[in-house]
Scaffold this active site. Sequence first.
Site, PDB file in Angstrom:
ATOM      1  N   HIS A 122       0.800  -1.222   0.000  1.00 45.86           N
ATOM      2  CA  HIS A 122       0.000   0.000   0.000  1.00 45.86           C
ATOM      3  C   HIS A 122       0.829   1.266   0.000  1.00 45.86           C
ATOM      4  O   HIS A 122       0.314   2.345   0.302  1.00 45.86           O
ATOM      5  CB  HIS A 122      -0.948  -0.001   1.215  1.00 45.86           C
ATOM      6  CG  HIS A 122      -1.949  -1.123   1.154  1.00 45.86           C
ATOM      7  ND1 HIS A 122      -2.598  -1.610   2.276  1.00 45.86           N
ATOM      8  CD2 HIS A 122      -2.382  -1.891   0.129  1.00 45.86           C
ATOM      9  CE1 HIS A 122      -3.404  -2.589   1.922  1.00 45.86           C
ATOM     10  NE2 HIS A 122      -3.285  -2.792   0.629  1.00 45.86           N
ATOM     11  N   CYS A 134       2.829  14.694 -13.322  1.00 44.16           N
ATOM     12  CA  CYS A 134       3.424  15.547 -14.367  1.00 44.16           C
ATOM     13  C   CYS A 134       4.659  14.859 -14.955  1.00 44.16           C
ATOM     14  O   CYS A 134       5.359  14.097 -14.272  1.00 44.16           O
ATOM     15  CB  CYS A 134       3.791  16.917 -13.793  1.00 44.16           C
ATOM     16  SG  CYS A 134       5.234  16.934 -12.726  1.00 44.16           S
ATOM     17  N   GLY A 194      -1.345  -9.741  12.351  1.00 44.05           N
ATOM     18  CA  GLY A 194      -1.809  -8.401  12.662  1.00 44.05           C
ATOM     19  C   GLY A 194      -2.640  -7.752  11.589  1.00 44.05           C
ATOM     20  O   GLY A 194      -2.576  -6.540  11.375  1.00 44.05           O
ATOM     21  N   ASN A 220      -3.018 -13.201  15.571  1.00 43.72           N
ATOM     22  CA  ASN A 220      -3.928 -12.084  15.790  1.00 43.72           C
ATOM     23  C   ASN A 220      -4.533 -12.216  17.184  1.00 43.72           C
ATOM     24  O   ASN A 220      -4.746 -13.322  17.660  1.00 43.72           O
ATOM     25  CB  ASN A 220      -5.045 -12.091  14.725  1.00 43.72           C
ATOM     26  CG  ASN A 220      -5.723 -10.728  14.605  1.00 43.72           C
ATOM     27  OD1 ASN A 220      -6.099 -10.145  15.607  1.00 43.72           O
ATOM     28  ND2 ASN A 220      -5.821 -10.215  13.374  1.00 43.72           N
TER      29      ASN A 220
HETATM   30  N1  APR Z   1      -0.812  -8.482  17.637  1.00 48.56           N
HETATM   31  C1  APR Z   1      -1.532  -9.130  16.695  1.00 48.56           C
HETATM   32  N2  APR Z   1      -2.667  -8.633  16.142  1.00 48.56           N
HETATM   33  C2  APR Z   1      -3.076  -7.420  16.581  1.00 48.56           C
HETATM   34  C3  APR Z   1      -2.398  -6.691  17.575  1.00 48.56           C
HETATM   35  C4  APR Z   1      -1.210  -7.275  18.103  1.00 48.56           C
HETATM   36  N3  APR Z   1      -0.484  -6.659  19.060  1.00 48.56           N
HETATM   37  N4  APR Z   1      -3.078  -5.515  17.800  1.00 48.56           N
HETATM   38  C5  APR Z   1      -4.138  -5.522  16.944  1.00 48.56           C
HETATM   39  N5  APR Z   1      -4.145  -6.655  16.227  1.00 48.56           N
HETATM   40  C6  APR Z   1      -5.054  -7.055  15.156  1.00 48.56           C
HETATM   41  C7  APR Z   1      -6.479  -6.600  15.284  1.00 48.56           C
HETATM   42  O1  APR Z   1      -7.202  -7.569  16.015  1.00 48.56           O
HETATM   43  C8  APR Z   1      -6.924  -6.559  13.810  1.00 48.56           C
HETATM   44  O2  APR Z   1      -7.411  -7.832  13.408  1.00 48.56           O
HETATM   45  O3  APR Z   1      -4.559  -6.444  13.982  1.00 48.56           O
HETATM   46  C9  APR Z   1      -5.632  -6.281  13.050  1.00 48.56           C
HETATM   47  C10 APR Z   1      -5.551  -4.878  12.486  1.00 48.56           C
HETATM   48  O4  APR Z   1      -6.570  -4.788  11.521  1.00 48.56           O
HETATM   49  P1  APR Z   1      -6.799  -3.403  10.753  1.00 48.56           P
HETATM   50  O5  APR Z   1      -6.808  -2.288  11.744  1.00 48.56           O
HETATM   51  O6  APR Z   1      -7.992  -3.626   9.865  1.00 48.56           O
HETATM   52  O7  APR Z   1      -5.488  -3.206   9.863  1.00 48.56           O
HETATM   53  P2  APR Z   1      -5.128  -3.930   8.513  1.00 48.56           P
HETATM   54  O8  APR Z   1      -5.682  -5.323   8.469  1.00 48.56           O
HETATM   55  O9  APR Z   1      -3.670  -3.774   8.313  1.00 48.56           O
HETATM   56  O10 APR Z   1      -5.900  -3.012   7.426  1.00 48.56           O
HETATM   57  C11 APR Z   1      -5.684  -3.322   6.060  1.00 48.56           C
HETATM   58  O11 APR Z   1      -6.989  -1.369   5.448  1.00 48.56           O
HETATM   59  O12 APR Z   1      -7.492   0.837   5.883  1.00 48.56           O
HETATM   60  C12 APR Z   1      -6.803  -0.012   5.038  1.00 48.56           C
HETATM   61  O13 APR Z   1      -4.893   0.460   3.758  1.00 48.56           O
HETATM   62  C13 APR Z   1      -5.322   0.273   5.080  1.00 48.56           C
HETATM   63  O14 APR Z   1      -3.452  -1.279   5.046  1.00 48.56           O
HETATM   64  C14 APR Z   1      -4.714  -1.006   5.652  1.00 48.56           C
HETATM   65  C15 APR Z   1      -5.747  -2.048   5.263  1.00 48.56           C
END
Ligand code: APR
Length: 252
Positions: A122, A134, A194, A220
């Site tokens: 991303h 440009c 994550g 996760n």
């Molecule tokens: N260890 C493991 N998992 C974790 C932790 C941790 N310490 N803290 C949070 N999580 C988990 C949450 O439970 C959730 O499932 O990480 C995940 C984060 O999910 P999102 O916030 O949706 O992030 P992500 O999956 O990277 O989003 C994907 O969405 O908004 C767009 O472009 C943006 O790259 C991003 C994409």
Amino acid sequence: MGEIDRALEGLARRIGAGATVTVLTGAGVSAASGVPTFRGADGLWRQHRAEDLATPDAFARNPQLVWAWYAWRRERIAACQPNRTHQVLAAWKARDHTLSVVTQNVDGLHERAGLADLVRLHGSIWHLRCWASCPTSPVRWRDDRVPLPEIPPHCPHCHGLARPDVVWFGEPLDPAVLDAASRAAASDIFVSAGTSSLVYPAASFLPVARARGAYTVEVNIDDTPASDTVDLVLRERAEVVFDRLEQLLGAR
Ligand code: APR
């Protein structure tokens, strides 16, 4: 840690037997560094509407607002340090180049931990590109000044608007990056760490790897749509899992 420790010992044995490994990371691996996730309890999409901030239409409508949000995120991330997950993956890659890391994160923490050859699905919050694409400007340029001298920043070549070099909702990913990620999905072991596994095409690489016969793992703290499809769920924080895995791999 009992059950998870035993699972990690089994995973370390698989890895130690010469398996190729790909790790897909999401915002959850940067949470321990203090970088807000998108959909977690205090996630960014709980406080803002993605369609107001992370789409080309939003930027065309109000570049000032979109840049104010990215400038805030840049300042927030600049104060964060890579955590144990970033450090372990960088050390692992340095000693075993067959490891592939594919990230959805734009925060630059994998790079700051020293990870080489990162596949960045991303883009990067530390890179800009010309909004008008440009002809005289490079495809992208790095500008990690915090704060940026002007909001919104301008293209140094045509003096038009510059935009964050990140993939917004509704935009295609760079074909070369997609190709690199697809190649990485041909590994023996595929670890999704994550990520909520909700955003495509990033979320498609786990099922692609599984269909190719990979042993699949999810790290996760919560359930995701991928949880029921993987061979091993490690319901634990990524920084704890990768720290333990490194101890086990280092002990081999
Ligand atoms: N260890 C493991 N998992 C974790 C932790 C941790 N310490 N803290 C949070 N999580 C988990 C949450 O439970 C959730 O499932 O990480 C995940 C984060 O999910 P999102 O916030 O949706 O992030 P992500 O999956 O990277 O989003 C994907 O969405 O908004 C767009 O472009 C943006 O790259 C991003 C994409």
